[in-house]
Motif scaffolding. Structure first.
Motif, PDB file in Angstrom:
ATOM      1  N   THR A 161      -4.412   7.000  -1.915  1.00  0.00           N
ATOM      2  CA  THR A 161      -4.715   7.981  -2.957  1.00  0.00           C
ATOM      3  C   THR A 161      -5.505   7.346  -4.091  1.00  0.00           C
ATOM      4  OG1 THR A 161      -2.722   9.252  -2.449  1.00  0.00           O
ATOM      5  CG2 THR A 161      -3.712   9.617  -4.603  1.00  0.00           C
ATOM      6  N   VAL A 174       0.015   1.252  -8.276  1.00  0.00           N
ATOM      7  CA  VAL A 174       0.052   1.568  -6.848  1.00  0.00           C
ATOM      8  C   VAL A 174       1.455   1.286  -6.351  1.00  0.00           C
ATOM      9  CG1 VAL A 174      -0.825   0.957  -4.568  1.00  0.00           C
ATOM     10  CG2 VAL A 174      -2.383   1.034  -6.519  1.00  0.00           C
ATOM     11  N   ASN A 175       2.113   2.316  -5.822  1.00  0.00           N
ATOM     12  CA  ASN A 175       3.487   2.112  -5.371  1.00  0.00           C
ATOM     13  C   ASN A 175       3.513   1.458  -3.990  1.00  0.00           C
ATOM     14  OD1 ASN A 175       3.001   4.270  -3.539  1.00  0.00           O
ATOM     15  ND2 ASN A 175       3.678   5.759  -5.063  1.00  0.00           N
ATOM     16  N   GLY A 176       4.640   0.910  -3.633  1.00  0.00           N
ATOM     17  CA  GLY A 176       4.801   0.198  -2.372  1.00  0.00           C
ATOM     18  C   GLY A 176       5.896  -0.830  -2.482  1.00  0.00           C
ATOM     19  N   ASN A 184      -0.673  -4.340  -8.382  1.00  0.00           N
ATOM     20  CA  ASN A 184      -0.332  -2.934  -8.156  1.00  0.00           C
ATOM     21  C   ASN A 184       0.495  -2.390  -9.317  1.00  0.00           C
ATOM     22  OD1 ASN A 184       1.257  -4.990  -6.767  1.00  0.00           O
ATOM     23  ND2 ASN A 184       2.671  -3.355  -6.252  1.00  0.00           N
ATOM     24  N   THR A 224       3.060  -4.793  -0.406  1.00  0.00           N
ATOM     25  CA  THR A 224       2.047  -4.382  -1.385  1.00  0.00           C
ATOM     26  C   THR A 224       1.972  -5.384  -2.522  1.00  0.00           C
ATOM     27  OG1 THR A 224       2.485  -2.068  -0.859  1.00  0.00           O
ATOM     28  CG2 THR A 224       1.277  -2.507  -2.888  1.00  0.00           C
ATOM     29  N   THR A 243       0.307   6.028  -7.922  1.00  0.00           N
ATOM     30  CA  THR A 243      -0.048   6.693  -6.665  1.00  0.00           C
ATOM     31  C   THR A 243       0.111   5.711  -5.511  1.00  0.00           C
ATOM     32  OG1 THR A 243      -2.385   6.047  -6.606  1.00  0.00           O
ATOM     33  CG2 THR A 243      -1.821   7.975  -7.935  1.00  0.00           C
ATOM     34  N   GLY A 244      -0.083   6.212  -4.299  1.00  0.00           N
ATOM     35  CA  GLY A 244      -0.184   5.343  -3.148  1.00  0.00           C
ATOM     36  C   GLY A 244      -1.545   4.669  -3.112  1.00  0.00           C
TER      37      GLY A 244
END
Length: 346
Positions: free
Chosen positions: A323, A268-270, A282, A274, A319-320
């Motif tokens: 998503t 999980v991007n950020g 993530n 995050t 992904t985000g």
């Protein structure tokens, strides 16, 4: 559910792919301990934990106590993330220090450390393998259409609309954590089960005594519902993006280690927020490849791992956050399709 397809690597045999990546990661110094980081993090989380319970005592018999319950739900999630890192020996090199610290953290949130460590170890060995990974074993939810076809009872009923029920059901995850930990104590094969039982009992007694000593019964029950419900929701939301909606394997479907970890995991991007909210998980691909790597190093390892996967032609999914939830829910909906179409005999 999707199935795994692997393109042939450009060079080297599959068996040596991970060894080469591991050398690159080690040469970059990313496997080294981060004592300063963990001293700061553990101190901060412990401070927030103490602050939350101090606020609970100070607010007392006021409905504002539900705001404290919400705050403590987030803190409990952060304690769980610290316990996770400790169990993976990211914090301490020695096993005894890791086990003592992990049990203290687990006791703070009502989690049986031995039960969770055994379960999580099996998950890491075979992620998303429906025969070997306890995290995708059919229980209340079904994770594949094969599981749906074999479902009976409550899973058969819930599985029809499980994608819509997923997040509401996560509010029960905190309770499930306590119940599963308690059940595990009866398992004679569990190491140190007596100690885990004592710590779990002590937590439950202290927790319930505090609630019903400080608050009137109705308010205490409301506090418990908000606190445990939001804790479960946060905990489930932390782990749902990692593997849910990724390929499901079966017992005889075992790619080599690198592909088994990468192809069943999702990043999980950020930014920094995050990383804090998800505790570094993530960067799930890097974590699964190098479980003992300190979580602050995972972001740095991401660049090396992603480039390496591109060289090999191995799919690397990032992904985000929203998503990732959408993909997980879509996968759950597809898994339950046979139940909605009445393909399973009554």
């Amino acid at each position: 559910m999707t199935s795994i397809t692997v393109r042939a690597p450009r060079s080297e045999s599959s068996g040596s792919d991970f060894a080469r990546l591991s050398r690159e990661i080690a040469d970059a110094g990313l496997l080294g301990r981060r004592p300063g980081y963990y001293t700061l993090r553990i101190t901060a989380v412990a401070g927030l934990y103490a602050t939350g319970w101090a606020a609970f005592a100070l607010v007392g018999r006021s409905w504002w106590t539900l705001a404290v319950a919400a705050f403590l739900a987030l803190v409990f999630g952060q304690v769980a993330l610290v316990a996770h890192d400790v169990a993976h020996r990211q914090v301490f090199r020695r096993r005894r220090a890791s086990e003592v610290s992990g049990r203290i953290a687990g006791a703070g949130i009502g989690m049986g450390y031995g039960w969770w460590q055994d379960k999580h170890t099996r998950h890491h060995a075979n992620p998303n393998n429906e025969d070997l990974d306890p995290d995708v074993a059919p229980d209340l939810l079904v994770w594949s259409q094969d599981q749906a076809r074999a479902a009976t009872g409550l899973p058969r009923l819930v599985g029809r609309w499980q994608a819509f029920l997923f997040f509401p059901l996560l509010t029960l995850e905190g309770l499930n954590l306590h119940v599963s930990s308690g059940r595990a104590v009866a398992n004679r094969s569990l190491k140190h089960r007596a100690l885990d039982g004592v710590l779990l009992s002590a937590h439950c007694v202290a927790y319930l005594t505090a609630l019903f000593w400080v608050l009137p019964p109705g308010m205490a029950i409301a506090f418990l519902a908000v606190h445990q419900g939001l804790f479960g929701l946060y905990l489930g939301s932390l782990f749902a993006p990692n593997h849910k909606g990724m390929p499901i394997l079966k017992g005889d479907d075992r790619p080599d280690f690198l592909r088994r970890q990468v192809l069943t995991s999702r990043n999980v991007n950020g930014g920094w927020f995050t990383d804090i909210a998800l505790g570094g998980l993530n960067h799930q691909i890097e974590h699964h490849l190098f479980p003992s790597m300190p979580s602050p190093n995972l972001r740095k390892a991401r660049t090396l791992v992603r480039r390496y996967c591109e060289e090999l032609g191995v799919d690397y999914l990032e992904t985000g956050l929203i998503t990732s939830y959408r993909q997980a829910l879509t996968s759950l909906h597809q898994a339950g399709a046979p139940l909605r179409h009445d393909r399973v005999p009554a």
